[in-house]
Write an enzyme that holds these catalytic residues in place. Structure first.
Site, PDB file in Angstrom:
ATOM      1  N   SER A 591       0.845  -1.194   0.000  1.00  0.00           N
ATOM      2  CA  SER A 591       0.000   0.000   0.000  1.00  0.00           C
ATOM      3  C   SER A 591       0.889   1.258   0.000  1.00  0.00           C
ATOM      4  O   SER A 591       1.660   1.459  -0.935  1.00  0.00           O
ATOM      5  CB  SER A 591      -0.954  -0.033   1.195  1.00  0.00           C
ATOM      6  OG  SER A 591      -1.961   0.943   1.064  1.00  0.00           O
ATOM      7  N   ASP A 666      -9.328  -4.479  -5.844  1.00  0.00           N
ATOM      8  CA  ASP A 666      -8.879  -3.564  -4.793  1.00  0.00           C
ATOM      9  C   ASP A 666      -9.720  -2.292  -4.873  1.00  0.00           C
ATOM     10  O   ASP A 666      -9.515  -1.456  -5.750  1.00  0.00           O
ATOM     11  CB  ASP A 666      -7.394  -3.249  -4.994  1.00  0.00           C
ATOM     12  CG  ASP A 666      -6.776  -2.537  -3.800  1.00  0.00           C
ATOM     13  OD1 ASP A 666      -7.520  -1.861  -3.069  1.00  0.00           O
ATOM     14  OD2 ASP A 666      -5.545  -2.651  -3.608  1.00  0.00           O
ATOM     15  N   HIS A 698      -7.661  -5.274  -1.440  1.00  0.00           N
ATOM     16  CA  HIS A 698      -6.398  -4.649  -1.018  1.00  0.00           C
ATOM     17  C   HIS A 698      -5.548  -5.585  -0.155  1.00  0.00           C
ATOM     18  O   HIS A 698      -4.326  -5.478  -0.126  1.00  0.00           O
ATOM     19  CB  HIS A 698      -6.712  -3.361  -0.248  1.00  0.00           C
ATOM     20  CG  HIS A 698      -5.540  -2.446  -0.079  1.00  0.00           C
ATOM     21  ND1 HIS A 698      -4.797  -1.973  -1.143  1.00  0.00           N
ATOM     22  CD2 HIS A 698      -4.975  -1.898   1.030  1.00  0.00           C
ATOM     23  CE1 HIS A 698      -3.837  -1.176  -0.699  1.00  0.00           C
ATOM     24  NE2 HIS A 698      -3.912  -1.119   0.614  1.00  0.00           N
TER      25      HIS A 698
END
Length: 721
Positions: A591, A666, A698
């Site tokens: 991320s 995601d 995600h």
């Protein structure tokens, strides 16, 4: 005698071999190292008791325990007696009078925090179980008097009457991707971390709720590949940086009159309502209004009878204001509030008129959790970084800011759940060497009364391995600041040898990866890599949290600049260690950490030889309004801040080995980020590796996904570092 010596030698050798057992990815991600905890711990309101969800036989039970003695009082509810719940229950909550239990079953996730589920109401007196509705619903809540339940279904709010079992509508205009009542939109849920956007007044007469008009918010569509002949898609509203947000409005529903009033917020333009909460006086709803730049917060009381509002105070910040849940109303409608206005997050006492009475906590440390206020002893209970930013300490202090007392007994990560009368608390302690220990403690002295859970089974499993130790240290930033770090060395470490260095970080604003806490799944992976001959290091650079506002907010307007400098500088500093091979340094992140690892490889090509970026932001223009604009303002205002540090713009600088990973479903960091990065790399004629996971969000998990992913990343490290 000779046989005894042989037996002794055999035992020593086999014990040594046994202790060298290697960690495997299968063990990590199949739950071999899973910790045990008290599940769904809930404190009751009217008695000095708590309830936990426990497996018993083939079913599940909600069992009640006495705080003072820790003795089991009774089984309040058991699934074995109710066929509707035999498949299991996911959670529960008590009514204010503890007579009813709202039971959650069959949860189906929507986004990070939101989910749909079936809900049942259990009467602890009559022993009757009632389904609120046969439909899947969201966020039901009992009224304080226990007479009604408010819940959300398909973007509208409804009332369930406990006595008559009748359901009536509060709103009727809810439409997917247009209007949402009482439930947050995607970006509020993700960035303000709440889903239930309605609140019961303390007298059960009024419901305050937020309405979201998403009509002008651009839509994002994700492909859903599934198992059908033709793929489908999921379309939802997602405001990217600089684009239109949902228009929010505040409403008051009178339960008796079945009428709704709208609160006049016309003086504001392009704003957020990050929190609403009823005060101790049932007539007033507290409302927080935040401007789009998130550097000015207005705190109001709204009159439930007239819908008129009164400004109590405003807070401003040169960078941004963090939203928390540290707001508690006490006697005389005074309230406890947290703020960073003195440079660290601390607690403050305000009067019902919004005037500051006194600062409760102060010092060069942060309050990290607020546990409650005991009206009888006038003491506030909280968690903080008083023993260092990597630790968490439990303390109490007088509401006048005097007589601070440490309650936790060990240095590490301490958490607490206090009894309703603040005589006891359940402590959860762990550190980097100790799995979670749960105990019952005295709330006056802090002393342990009884150990409830030691994670002995986990201790035994961990003892099968010669686990590398996590050592805490500090490294310097380019400007000379101390940065928290940890290092894990190979189990057979030899200072005369050279080892490859694998760095891990997240680095996002206010985050923390260097903490004195027990292992998460990735920690076991890092230790596995250390067993295989790698040194693993994590550095929390500038912009991370729990070291004061100035340290956290120094990256404002320029995300990915100082943070990348710190990782590159740390890598160069570590490369000078005699036992680190300066030609074999890699970096990994997920991320924000993926954004960082990609940037480090591109901008630090002289030091980093490989990088793995999982679900990375590759251009901040692709990310959402609330998060991105909090730190960068809008792209229209700060194009340089967006473009100078987005890795997609620096692909021509790629020299090392690069693995890019993303899930197609995601909803948070869209796969668009990686697809655009891939195209940029291709057009720059750069060679790299990539992996796309169909229909994974995600977190990239489900079935064998995590095992396959971590095997892929492990192989990439071995082949390129």
């Amino acid at each position: 005698m000779r046989n005894s010596k042989f037996l002794y030698l055999f035992l020593v050798v086999t014990t040594w071999v046994y202790a060298q057992k290697q960690i495997t990815i299968d063990q990590i991600y199949r739950g071999y190292f899973r910790t045990e905890n008290l599940e769904e711990l809930q404190v009751l309101h009217k008695s000095n008791t708590y309830a936990v969800l426990e497996e018993e036989g083939s079913g599940m039970s909600i069992n009640l325990y006495d705080f003072a003695t820790r003795k089991k009082i009774e089984t309040i509810f058991g699934t074995a007696a109710f066929p509707e719940t035999k498949a299991g229950i996911d959670g529960f909550q008590f009514s204010e009078d503890d007579k009813y239990i709202l039971i959650t079953a069959g949860s189906t996730p929507i986004y990070r925090h939101s989910f749909l589920a079936r809900y049942f109401l259990y009467d602890t007196v009559s022993k009757q179980l009632t389904a609120i509705t046969q439909d899947l619903i969201q966020e039901p809540q009992l009224s304080p008097d226990g007479s009604k339940i408010c819940f959300a279904r398909e973007n509208n709010l409804y009332l369930f009457d406990v006595r008559s079992k009748a359901v009536s509508a509060i709103t009727t205009d809810g439409v997917k991707n247009k209007i949402i009542n009482g439930i947050t939109d995607w970006v509020y849920e993700e960035e303000f971390a709440f889903v239930k956007a309605y609140q019961w007044s303390t007298d059960s007469k009024t419901i305050g709720f937020i309405r979201f008009d998403e009509t002008e918010v651009p839509e994002f569509t994700m492909n859903v590949y599934g198992q059908n002949l033709y793929p489908g898609n999921e379309t939802f509203k997602y405001p990217k940086a600089g684009e239109a947000n949902a228009k929010v409005s505040l409403h008051l529903f009178d339960v008796a009159q079945q009428a709704t009033k709208k609160v006049d917020l016309s003086a504001y333009n392009d704003f957020y309502i990050p929190r609403i909460k009823w005060s101790a006086d049932a007539r007033f709803l507290s409302v927080q209004i935040l401007n789009r730049h998130q550097n000015k917060l207005d705190f109001y009381f709204v009159d439930a009878q007239t819908a008129e509002k009164k400004l109590l105070f405003s807070e401003t910040d040169k960078a941004y204001i963090d939203i928390t849940d540290n707001l508690t109303f006490i006697s005389k409608n005074r309230f406890i509030w947290s703020s960073e206005k003195d440079g660290f997050n601390h607690l403050y006492l305000y009067g019902s008129d919004g005037k500051l009475i006194n600062q409760i906590t102060q010092g060069n440390w942060e309050v990290t959790a607020y546990y409650g206020f005991d009206e009888k002893t006038k003491r506030v209970f909280y968690q903080s970084t008083e023993e260092g930013s990597i630790n968490r300490t439990i303390s109490s202090i007088g509401i006048d800011g005097k007589n601070r007392k440490k309650l936790s007994q060990q240095v590490g990560t301490n958490g607490a759940t206090f009894s309703p009368v603040f005589t006891h608390f359940i402590s959860n302690f762990h550190d980097s060497a100790t799995p979670p220990q749960v105990s019952l403690n005295d709330a006056v002295t802090g002393k342990s009364i009884q150990v409830l859970l030691r994670n002995e089974a986990l201790r035994s499993r961990v003892a099968e391995f010669k686990m590398p130790e996590k050592v805490f240290m500090t490294v310097k930033s380019a400007d000379g600041q101390d940065l928290n770090a940890w290092m894990v060395k190979p189990t057979d470490f030899d200072a005369k040898k050279k080892y490859p260095l694998f760095m891990y970080q997240y680095s996002g604003p206010g985050s923390q990866q260097v903490s004195n806490s027990w292992n998460d799944y990735d920690d076991y992976w890092f230790k596995m890599l250390a067993q295989q001959g790698y040194i693993v290091v994590c550095v929390d650079g500038r912009g991370t949290g729990f070291k004061g506002a100035a340290f956290k907010k120094c990256t404002q307007g320029d995300l990915g600049n100082l943070e990348v400098q710190d990782q590159i500088f740390a890598a160069k500093s570590l490369a000078k260690f005699d036992y680190i091979d300066a030609n074999r340094i890699g970096i990994f992140g997920w991320s924000y950490g993926g954004f960082m690892s990609a940037n480090c490889l591109l901008k630090g090509s002289d030091i980093f030889k490989m990088a793995i970026a999982v679900a990375p932001v590759t251009n901040w223009r692709f990310y959402d309004t609330i998060y991105t604009e909090r730190y960068l303002t809008t792209p229209q205002e700060n194009a340089k801040g967006y473009d100078d540090n987005s890795p997609i713009n620096f692909v021509k600088q790629l020299k090392g080995k690069f693995l890019l990973v993303h899930g197609t479903a995601d909803d948070n960091v869209h796969v668009q980020n990686s697809m655009r990065m891939i195209e940029a790399l291709v057009q720059a004629n750069k060679q790299f590796d990539w992996a796309i996971y169909p229909d994974k969000n995600h977190g990239i998990y489900g079935g064998m996904t995590r095992i396959q992913l971590y095997n892929k990343m492990t192989d990439f490290i071995k082949n390129n570092l």
